[in-house]
Design a protein around this motif. Sequence first.
Motif, mmCIF file in Angstrom:
data_model
loop_
_atom_site.group_PDB
_atom_site.id
_atom_site.type_symbol
_atom_site.label_atom_id
_atom_site.label_comp_id
_atom_site.label_asym_id
_atom_site.label_seq_id
_atom_site.Cartn_x
_atom_site.Cartn_y
_atom_site.Cartn_z
ATOM 1 N N ASP A 78 0.806 -1.215 0.000
ATOM 2 C CA ASP A 78 0.000 0.000 0.000
ATOM 3 C C ASP A 78 0.842 1.270 0.000
ATOM 4 O O ASP A 78 0.315 2.358 -0.217
ATOM 5 N N TYR A 79 2.142 1.149 0.286
ATOM 6 C CA TYR A 79 2.999 2.323 0.433
ATOM 7 C C TYR A 79 3.835 2.602 -0.812
ATOM 8 O O TYR A 79 4.496 3.632 -0.894
ATOM 9 N N VAL A 81 3.915 3.256 -4.793
ATOM 10 C CA VAL A 81 3.039 3.663 -5.898
ATOM 11 C C VAL A 81 3.634 3.167 -7.210
ATOM 12 O O VAL A 81 4.763 3.519 -7.550
ATOM 13 N N PRO A 82 2.883 2.356 -7.939
ATOM 14 C CA PRO A 82 3.412 1.866 -9.216
ATOM 15 C C PRO A 82 3.448 2.981 -10.260
ATOM 16 O O PRO A 82 2.721 3.964 -10.155
ATOM 17 N N ASN A 96 -4.527 -0.153 -15.273
ATOM 18 C CA ASN A 96 -3.883 0.624 -14.214
ATOM 19 C C ASN A 96 -4.283 0.141 -12.829
ATOM 20 O O ASN A 96 -3.458 0.095 -11.923
ATOM 21 N N PHE A 100 -1.552 -1.867 -9.150
ATOM 22 C CA PHE A 100 -1.315 -1.627 -7.726
ATOM 23 C C PHE A 100 -0.836 -2.909 -7.055
ATOM 24 O O PHE A 100 -1.189 -4.010 -7.463
ATOM 25 N N TYR A 101 -0.022 -2.735 -6.023
ATOM 26 C CA TYR A 101 0.545 -3.881 -5.320
ATOM 27 C C TYR A 101 -0.404 -4.346 -4.230
ATOM 28 O O TYR A 101 -1.093 -3.535 -3.605
ATOM 29 N N HIS A 147 9.392 9.718 -15.750
ATOM 30 C CA HIS A 147 9.660 9.247 -14.391
ATOM 31 C C HIS A 147 11.052 8.644 -14.345
ATOM 32 O O HIS A 147 11.639 8.334 -15.373
ATOM 33 N N GLN A 164 7.702 2.356 4.821
ATOM 34 C CA GLN A 164 8.576 2.423 3.656
ATOM 35 C C GLN A 164 9.922 2.999 4.087
ATOM 36 O O GLN A 164 9.973 3.923 4.901
#
Length: 177
Positions: A78-79, A81-82, A96, A100-101, A147, A164
């Motif tokens: 949750d911490y 961001v892909p 998309n 997410f993980y 990015h 994280q």
Amino acid sequence: ADAAITSLDFDIKLHYGLELASIVGAYLTAENPEPGDVVNVHVRLQKYGGAEQIMTVPLRIPQVAPGQKIQVEVGGGDYMVPIMPEPQNLRDMVTNVARFYPPKSLVVGVNMPGEGVALRGKVIEQLPASAVAALRPSVGQDQISWHRTAVRTVTPTTFLVRGQVTIPVTVGGLRGK
């Protein structure tokens, strides 16, 4: 065309208790690993109401120049961001969501110099400088986002992972040079 949601299905599992661990630290087995080396990332986790444990995740050091600085990132699903491109249609939007993980996972990644792009629904990593220079003037800014290059590994866990940390790493010189 507009998309309308007609129904939602949920699977709910009720469990009394808190299966949670917080990241309290992380370190590598090598201080200045060589390009291409496989090193272990040891992640210290503090279980909720329980003992500390260490999870070990192997990580290949990318083929970057000796002396180059990289960042090893460690975080709960949750911490982290892909990298996601701007969706161009409904299919891209669904894709998309899948990027997410899982919350019950430990994500270990490397941020390194160089650029990647998210272009018209696709993610392109590790572009050489010449390709970046060629793309900049020819693509509309609304179609592209830039990015830092990132490579990530996802390890499933049986508990939620919170937190994280970032480990700065200077890649060592090539052996025998």
